[in-house]
Design a protein around this motif. Structure first.
Motif, PDB file in Angstrom:
ATOM      1  N   SER A 266      12.493   6.513   1.225  1.00 26.29           N
ATOM      2  CA  SER A 266      13.322   6.943   0.681  1.00 26.29           C
ATOM      3  C   SER A 266      11.964   7.121  -0.594  1.00 26.29           C
ATOM      4  CB  SER A 266      14.267   5.219  -0.434  1.00 26.29           C
ATOM      5  OG  SER A 266      14.373   5.912  -1.380  1.00 26.29           O
ATOM      6  N   LEU A 267      10.794   7.170  -0.984  1.00 26.07           N
ATOM      7  CA  LEU A 267      10.337   7.357  -2.146  1.00 26.07           C
ATOM      8  C   LEU A 267       9.641   8.472  -1.223  1.00 26.07           C
ATOM      9  CD1 LEU A 267       8.435   3.997  -1.768  1.00 26.07           C
ATOM     10  CD2 LEU A 267       9.506   5.496  -3.811  1.00 26.07           C
ATOM     11  N   LEU A 268       9.370   8.537  -0.002  1.00 26.51           N
ATOM     12  CA  LEU A 268       9.255   9.956   0.375  1.00 26.51           C
ATOM     13  C   LEU A 268      10.457  11.527   0.146  1.00 26.51           C
ATOM     14  CD1 LEU A 268       7.877   9.244   4.365  1.00 26.51           C
ATOM     15  CD2 LEU A 268       6.874  10.093   2.367  1.00 26.51           C
ATOM     16  N   GLY A 269      11.518  10.726   0.636  1.00 22.60           N
ATOM     17  CA  GLY A 269      12.619  12.307   0.133  1.00 22.60           C
ATOM     18  C   GLY A 269      12.709  12.315  -1.033  1.00 22.60           C
ATOM     19  N   THR A 270      12.143  11.120  -1.816  1.00 23.77           N
ATOM     20  CA  THR A 270      11.744  10.998  -3.902  1.00 23.77           C
ATOM     21  C   THR A 270      10.827  12.346  -4.012  1.00 23.77           C
ATOM     22  OG1 THR A 270      13.180   9.263  -4.336  1.00 23.77           O
ATOM     23  CG2 THR A 270      11.694  10.404  -6.028  1.00 23.77           C
ATOM     24  N   ALA A 271       9.753  12.386  -2.615  1.00 24.94           N
ATOM     25  CA  ALA A 271       8.923  13.281  -3.183  1.00 24.94           C
ATOM     26  C   ALA A 271       9.330  14.479  -3.135  1.00 24.94           C
ATOM     27  CB  ALA A 271       7.648  12.706  -2.849  1.00 24.94           C
ATOM     28  N   LEU A 272       9.938  14.732  -2.063  1.00 24.44           N
ATOM     29  CA  LEU A 272       9.492  15.939  -1.211  1.00 24.44           C
ATOM     30  C   LEU A 272      11.532  16.446  -2.918  1.00 24.44           C
ATOM     31  CD1 LEU A 272      10.439  15.287   2.932  1.00 24.44           C
ATOM     32  CD2 LEU A 272       8.845  16.580   1.783  1.00 24.44           C
ATOM     33  N   GLN A 273      11.982  15.966  -2.572  1.00 24.01           N
ATOM     34  CA  GLN A 273      12.732  16.277  -3.041  1.00 24.01           C
ATOM     35  C   GLN A 273      12.508  17.121  -5.173  1.00 24.01           C
ATOM     36  OE1 GLN A 273      15.933  13.446  -4.678  1.00 24.01           O
ATOM     37  NE2 GLN A 273      16.439  12.968  -2.299  1.00 24.01           N
TER      38      GLN A 273
ATOM     39  N   PHE B  68       0.780  -1.024   0.006  1.00 28.16           N
ATOM     40  CA  PHE B  68       0.348  -0.273  -0.193  1.00 28.16           C
ATOM     41  C   PHE B  68       1.062   1.337  -0.012  1.00 28.16           C
ATOM     42  CE2 PHE B  68      -4.832  -1.027   2.811  1.00 28.16           C
ATOM     43  CZ  PHE B  68      -4.984  -1.592   1.190  1.00 28.16           C
ATOM     44  N   TYR B  69       2.063   1.437   1.046  1.00 30.19           N
ATOM     45  CA  TYR B  69       2.466   2.572   1.076  1.00 30.19           C
ATOM     46  C   TYR B  69       3.193   2.890  -0.086  1.00 30.19           C
ATOM     47  CZ  TYR B  69       1.190   3.999   5.694  1.00 30.19           C
ATOM     48  OH  TYR B  69       0.362   4.671   6.729  1.00 30.19           O
ATOM     49  N   LYS B  70       4.357   1.744  -0.594  1.00 30.85           N
ATOM     50  CA  LYS B  70       4.984   1.351  -1.652  1.00 30.85           C
ATOM     51  C   LYS B  70       4.132   2.161  -2.737  1.00 30.85           C
ATOM     52  CE  LYS B  70       7.096  -0.403  -4.586  1.00 30.85           C
ATOM     53  NZ  LYS B  70       8.238  -2.280  -5.140  1.00 30.85           N
ATOM     54  N   ASN B  71       3.086   2.211  -3.273  1.00 28.05           N
ATOM     55  CA  ASN B  71       2.494   2.801  -4.076  1.00 28.05           C
ATOM     56  C   ASN B  71       1.953   3.612  -3.687  1.00 28.05           C
ATOM     57  OD1 ASN B  71       2.414  -0.328  -5.404  1.00 28.05           O
ATOM     58  ND2 ASN B  71       0.490  -0.878  -4.452  1.00 28.05           N
ATOM     59  N   ALA B  72       1.311   4.069  -2.602  1.00 26.26           N
ATOM     60  CA  ALA B  72       1.010   5.816  -2.831  1.00 26.26           C
ATOM     61  C   ALA B  72       2.009   6.754  -2.635  1.00 26.26           C
ATOM     62  CB  ALA B  72       0.067   5.782  -1.271  1.00 26.26           C
ATOM     63  N   LEU B  73       3.319   6.427  -2.191  1.00 26.98           N
ATOM     64  CA  LEU B  73       4.314   7.111  -1.584  1.00 26.98           C
ATOM     65  C   LEU B  73       4.747   7.335  -2.836  1.00 26.98           C
ATOM     66  CD1 LEU B  73       5.484   6.291   1.570  1.00 26.98           C
ATOM     67  CD2 LEU B  73       3.773   8.146   0.982  1.00 26.98           C
ATOM     68  N   SER B  74       4.474   6.317  -3.955  1.00 31.79           N
ATOM     69  CA  SER B  74       6.116   6.868  -5.279  1.00 31.79           C
ATOM     70  C   SER B  74       4.645   7.603  -5.879  1.00 31.79           C
ATOM     71  CB  SER B  74       5.827   4.721  -5.345  1.00 31.79           C
ATOM     72  OG  SER B  74       6.095   4.229  -5.225  1.00 31.79           O
TER      73      SER B  74
ATOM     74  N   GLU C 240       1.474  16.371  -4.832  1.00 33.96           N
ATOM     75  CA  GLU C 240       1.270  17.973  -4.347  1.00 33.96           C
ATOM     76  C   GLU C 240       1.734  17.828  -2.972  1.00 33.96           C
ATOM     77  OE1 GLU C 240      -1.291  21.442  -3.741  1.00 33.96           O
ATOM     78  OE2 GLU C 240      -2.220  19.876  -4.479  1.00 33.96           O
ATOM     79  N   PHE C 241       1.710  16.474  -1.945  1.00 28.33           N
ATOM     80  CA  PHE C 241       1.352  16.671  -0.390  1.00 28.33           C
ATOM     81  C   PHE C 241       1.595  15.455   0.209  1.00 28.33           C
ATOM     82  CE2 PHE C 241      -2.966  17.366  -0.211  1.00 28.33           C
ATOM     83  CZ  PHE C 241      -3.150  16.420   0.794  1.00 28.33           C
ATOM     84  N   VAL C 242       2.106  14.962   1.214  1.00 27.08           N
ATOM     85  CA  VAL C 242       0.926  13.506   2.313  1.00 27.08           C
ATOM     86  C   VAL C 242       1.122  14.156   3.572  1.00 27.08           C
ATOM     87  CG1 VAL C 242       3.898  12.713   2.563  1.00 27.08           C
ATOM     88  CG2 VAL C 242       1.602  11.300   2.251  1.00 27.08           C
ATOM     89  N   TYR C 243       0.531  13.430   3.973  1.00 30.65           N
ATOM     90  CA  TYR C 243      -0.531  14.276   5.618  1.00 30.65           C
ATOM     91  C   TYR C 243      -0.589  12.551   6.569  1.00 30.65           C
ATOM     92  CZ  TYR C 243      -3.062  15.497   9.677  1.00 30.65           C
ATOM     93  OH  TYR C 243      -3.400  15.209  11.161  1.00 30.65           O
ATOM     94  N   LEU C 244       0.844  12.001   7.606  1.00 25.86           N
ATOM     95  CA  LEU C 244       0.668  11.200   8.255  1.00 25.86           C
ATOM     96  C   LEU C 244       0.520  11.722   9.707  1.00 25.86           C
ATOM     97  CD1 LEU C 244       3.892  10.373   6.777  1.00 25.86           C
ATOM     98  CD2 LEU C 244       1.721   9.118   5.748  1.00 25.86           C
TER      99      LEU C 244
END
Length: 399
Positions: free
Chosen positions: A180-187, A136-142, A146-150
């Motif tokens: 890593s996926l969160l970091g990529t999205a932030l980048q 789930f998380y892999k697919n969603a974070l990939s 615009e944003f993610v709220y946790l």
């Protein structure tokens, strides 16, 4: 439970209704962490008292009600687990749970999926290893645009093996991937906000280490203020002095771009991703994701009273509402949309209020809402705050 535990929090009614989330269905009469609470998280109230007349720590959590065919997946999970144990112990076949008829389809725009974590050597049904929540998380974070709220109880990079020292043990592969996926999205320019407890039961330093790794992954996002970490607290004035208590964050919620959301028992650590038996529900439903974010952020910012938040939470069940309640919901929704409808404005408001509340905390003034910045041990000491390894910095310690 240093090795593994049954961590699912589920209930099924007649195979047609199911509850999935983070709430343990218990009342704790003797301890400090009773699960029952209200949106306002009062410091002290006669509605929440132990057998010694003390109000336990406030508790923030999230649970979901599932209606229709998706509830049958929750029922299947229970049936598989129950029957596996009956067979394994050669129990009376009368104890076996029979298959329940599939509920009638509902008219709904929600795309929903139930996922589990089941570690190896736990049950005999196949597949023997299930890591659906990690998927789930892999697919969603990939797919963050615009944003993610946790909101989560933990944010651990390393495997926890019962020793509360973050450099002991190896990195957890699933959490390495998530960070890593969160970091990529932030980048890519996305923003992130996470709400964590200041005083988790274990692993405070593990969450600090997870945040440190994430910040190292996206230093520009940190510099631009696009990585925000918060905690929750409440206050009360007594005998002329303001007192503070942390609110225990036990919710396991993720919202991506006001489109995808998940609620369940799976924490952001090795236990939730791999080592415990867990269950989450995920949805693709922009209206649901958006409304859930408004409810959570509205609660933390203190924008609404308990009754208003509860009424607004019933929005998804409009068929059960009176005309007066529908009118009230329209008013509440209009207010929340005008205030925090834009997720980035909402993140900015959370940041401003959290740091304003930190100033109030230092000045012994009442908090507005519940937000405070989540501070690592080093950050807390830089702010001149007393940090306790097992209790964070919000908790008032006996002198």
């Amino acid at each position: 439970h240093p090795v593994e535990s049954l961590h699912q929090k589920i209930a099924i009614i007649d195979g047609s209704y199911a509850f999935v989330g983070g709430v343990d269905p218990l009342i704790e009469f003797h301890g400090e962490f009773d699960r029952w609470d209200t949106h306002s998280h009062p410091f002290s109230t006669p509605l929440r008292q132990t057998d010694q007349g003390i109000t336990p720590h406030p508790w923030h959590d999230a649970h979901s009600l599932i209606e229709g065919p998706a509830a049958s997946d929750v029922e299947l999970n229970f049936r598989e687990r129950w029957n596996d144990v009956v067979h394994r112990h050669h129990g009376d076949k009368k104890r076996l749970v029979p298959e329940h008829p599939l509920p009638a389809p509902l008219e709904s725009q929600t795309i929903m999926q139930i996922a589990r974590t089941i570690p190896e050597h736990t049950y005999r049904f196949k597949p023997l290893i299930i890591r659906g929540i990690a998927q789930f998380y892999k697919n969603a974070l990939s797919n963050i645009q615009e944003f993610v709220y946790l909101e989560n109880q933990y944010f651990w990079l390393r495997n926890f093996i019962g020793i509360d020292i973050p450099f002991v043990g190896s990195d957890n592969a699933e959490m390495v991937q998530n960070i890593s996926l969160l970091g990529t999205a932030l980048q890519r320019g996305a923003s992130m906000a996470i709400v964590l407890p200041d005083h988790p039961n274990v692993g405070r330093a593990f969450s600090d280490a997870g945040l440190a790794r994430l910040r190292n992954e996206a230093p520009q996002a940190v510099e631009e203020g696009r990585v925000q970490a918060f905690t929750l607290a409440t206050s009360m004035r007594d005998n002329g002095t303001e007192h503070y208590r942390p609110i225990y964050v036990h919710a396991k919620v993720a919202i991506v771009d006001d489109v995808w959301t998940t609620v369940g028992s799976g924490n952001l650590n090795n236990r939730g991703m791999r080592d415990d038996t867990e269950m989450n529900v995920a949805t693709l439903d922009p209206e649901l994701a958006y409304s859930l974010r408004l409810i959570l952020q509205g609660e933390h910012l203190g924008l609404l009273h308990d009754d208003d938040l509860l009424t607004f939470a019933l929005t998804r069940n409009k068929q059960y509402l009176s005309k007066q309640e529908q009118k009230q919901i329209t008013r509440i929704r209009s207010y929340l949309e005008s205030t925090i409808g834009d997720p980035l404005i909402a993140f900015h408001m959370m940041h401003e209020q959290a740091w304003a509340n930190l100033a109030r905390y230092k000045a012994k003034q009442a908090l507005v809402g519940h937000l405070l910045p989540y501070l690592t041990a080093d950050e807390a000491m830089q702010q001149g705050l007393n940090f306790y390894e097992e209790h964070g910095w919000v908790e008032e310690r006996p002198k």
